[in-house]
Every structure is written in structure tokens, then in C-alpha cells.
Design a protein around this motif. Structure first.
Motif, mmCIF file in Angstrom:
data_model
loop_
_atom_site.group_PDB
_atom_site.id
_atom_site.type_symbol
_atom_site.label_atom_id
_atom_site.label_comp_id
_atom_site.label_asym_id
_atom_site.label_seq_id
_atom_site.Cartn_x
_atom_site.Cartn_y
_atom_site.Cartn_z
ATOM 1 N N MET A 34 0.359 -3.195 -5.298
ATOM 2 C CA MET A 34 -1.110 -2.591 -5.190
ATOM 3 C C MET A 34 -1.758 -2.807 -3.665
ATOM 4 O O MET A 34 -2.076 -1.640 -3.352
ATOM 5 N N THR A 37 -0.120 0.133 -1.696
ATOM 6 C CA THR A 37 -0.739 1.265 -1.935
ATOM 7 C C THR A 37 -2.340 1.351 -1.151
ATOM 8 O O THR A 37 -2.741 2.444 -0.745
ATOM 9 N N CYS A 80 -4.728 -4.160 -17.986
ATOM 10 C CA CYS A 80 -3.979 -3.884 -16.776
ATOM 11 C C CYS A 80 -2.672 -4.523 -16.741
ATOM 12 O O CYS A 80 -2.658 -5.932 -16.621
ATOM 13 N N THR A 154 -9.644 -4.028 -9.119
ATOM 14 C CA THR A 154 -8.377 -3.990 -9.016
ATOM 15 C C THR A 154 -7.260 -3.473 -10.086
ATOM 16 O O THR A 154 -6.451 -3.115 -10.071
ATOM 17 N N ASN A 158 -4.851 -0.421 -10.180
ATOM 18 C CA ASN A 158 -3.555 -0.506 -10.808
ATOM 19 C C ASN A 158 -2.953 0.549 -11.773
ATOM 20 O O ASN A 158 -2.148 1.048 -11.792
ATOM 21 N N VAL A 163 0.210 2.147 -10.441
ATOM 22 C CA VAL A 163 0.941 1.321 -9.474
ATOM 23 C C VAL A 163 2.088 0.462 -10.213
ATOM 24 O O VAL A 163 1.630 -0.045 -11.343
#
Length: 178
Positions: A34, A37, A80, A154, A158, A163
Motif C-alpha cells: 500500500m 503504491t 479490506c 486506507t 487497498n 493492492v
């Protein structure tokens, strides 16, 4: 799952992004997928890295265990994979079973609040919002909600950018929470 955005290597980054990478290595010992990225856009990286001081502030108010449960509840409710698995690892490493957590009254309130912040576009029921405000006060209500919004951000990075899960988390995927 393949990344929609590439995960740059150190040599692919400009000097500013490399400095952020170096800071992450110094602080955390690794740069996750993450974070790599996010280093495509240093202002986005910088904004989301304020997660750490916000988490520290939340821990100061509610304690580390409750803060972890709060963050985990948000990530699990958001489905997530990376963040949920990250918190599963932390909980398991502390000897807790993420599938069978037992909460005290404060932890239960924070878990319910975290889940409610994810559900229904963040429209927290009045009674629950009032309960959190009565327990923590307005300033801490804002702190908790601010932290939750960054946790949700966050999660969004992701999930939306697909990700991939970091290799060090692979062993924890079989014990993911709901």
C-alpha cells in the motif's frame, strides 16, 4: 488479485518518494505494498501516513487494545483484505483469537461505532452517536471519527486499487474475521 496501479520499486521513485521510503524503513522496517503504491503520489502518501499520529492519539484516549479493536472493526466491516488481515496478525500475535474476541464495555462501544461508520454511508444512528459522545466527549468523538475516516481511506486505497496482500500477511488470511 492484480494491482490496478503498479507497485514501484525504490529505483522507480523520485528523490522525494525515496526519502519517504527511507523514513518508512527506519520507522517500520518495511514498506508495504500500500505504501509503495501511495508513493506514486507523495501528497497522498503524506496524507494517509497521518494515520500513525491519529492512532497514537486514539490509543492515548481509549488504550491500545480498544484502539486495535476499533481499527479492526472498521477494516473488517469494509471487507479490506489487507487492513483486516493486518489487524488479524496483530491480534493473533498478542494471543487473541480474532474470531472469538471478548470486549469490555468501551471496546464494545468502539466496535459498534466503527462498524456503524462503515455502514450506511457513515450515517451513525443517533443513539449510538449519543452514547459515544457521552462516553468520550465532543473532542474525542471528533478524534475517533477523524481516525476512522483515515482508516476507511486506507481501506479504500487497498480495495479500489486492488493492492495485493503483502507476503508477510499470507499466513494470517485463513483466520480473517467476518
Amino acid at each position: 488479485m492484480t494491482a490496478d496501479v503498479s507497485i514501484p520499486d525504490y529505483d522507480d521513485l523520485d528523490a522525494v518518494a525515496r526519502a519517504r521510503w527511507d523514513e518508512q524503513i527506519a520507522r517500520h522496517g518495511r514498506v508495504t505494498h500500500m505504501k509503495r503504491t501511495l508513493l506514486h503520489a507523495v501528497p497522498a502518501f503524506d496524507a494517509l501516513m497521518t494515520w500513525y499520529p491519529l492512532f497514537d492519539a486514539v490509543k492515548a484516549v481509549v488504550g491500545e487494545r480498544a484502539a486495535l479493536f476499533f481499527a479492526h472493526a472498521i477494516s473488517a466491516a469494509n471487507h479490506c483484505l489487507i487492513c483486516d488481515t493486518f489487524f488479524v496478525k496483530i491480534l493473533r500475535d498478542r494471543g487473541l483469537d480474532p474470531a472469538n474476541l471478548v470486549y469490555d464495555a468501551t471496546e464494545d462501544l468502539l466496535v459498534r461505532f466503527g462498524r456503524a461508520l462503515v455502514a450506511d454511508g457513515g450515517r451513525v444512528p443517533d443513539a449510538l452517536l449519543g452514547e459515544v459522545k457521552a462516553s468520550f466527549g465532543e473532542a474525542d468523538l471528533v478524534l475517533l471519527t477523524g481516525f476512522a475516516s483515515l482508516m476507511i481511506a486506507t481501506n479504500l486505497i487497498n480495495t479500489a486499487l486492488r493492492v495485493p496482500l503483502d507476503e508477510y500477511l499470507y499466513a494470517y488470511t485463513a483466520v480473517r474475521s467476518e
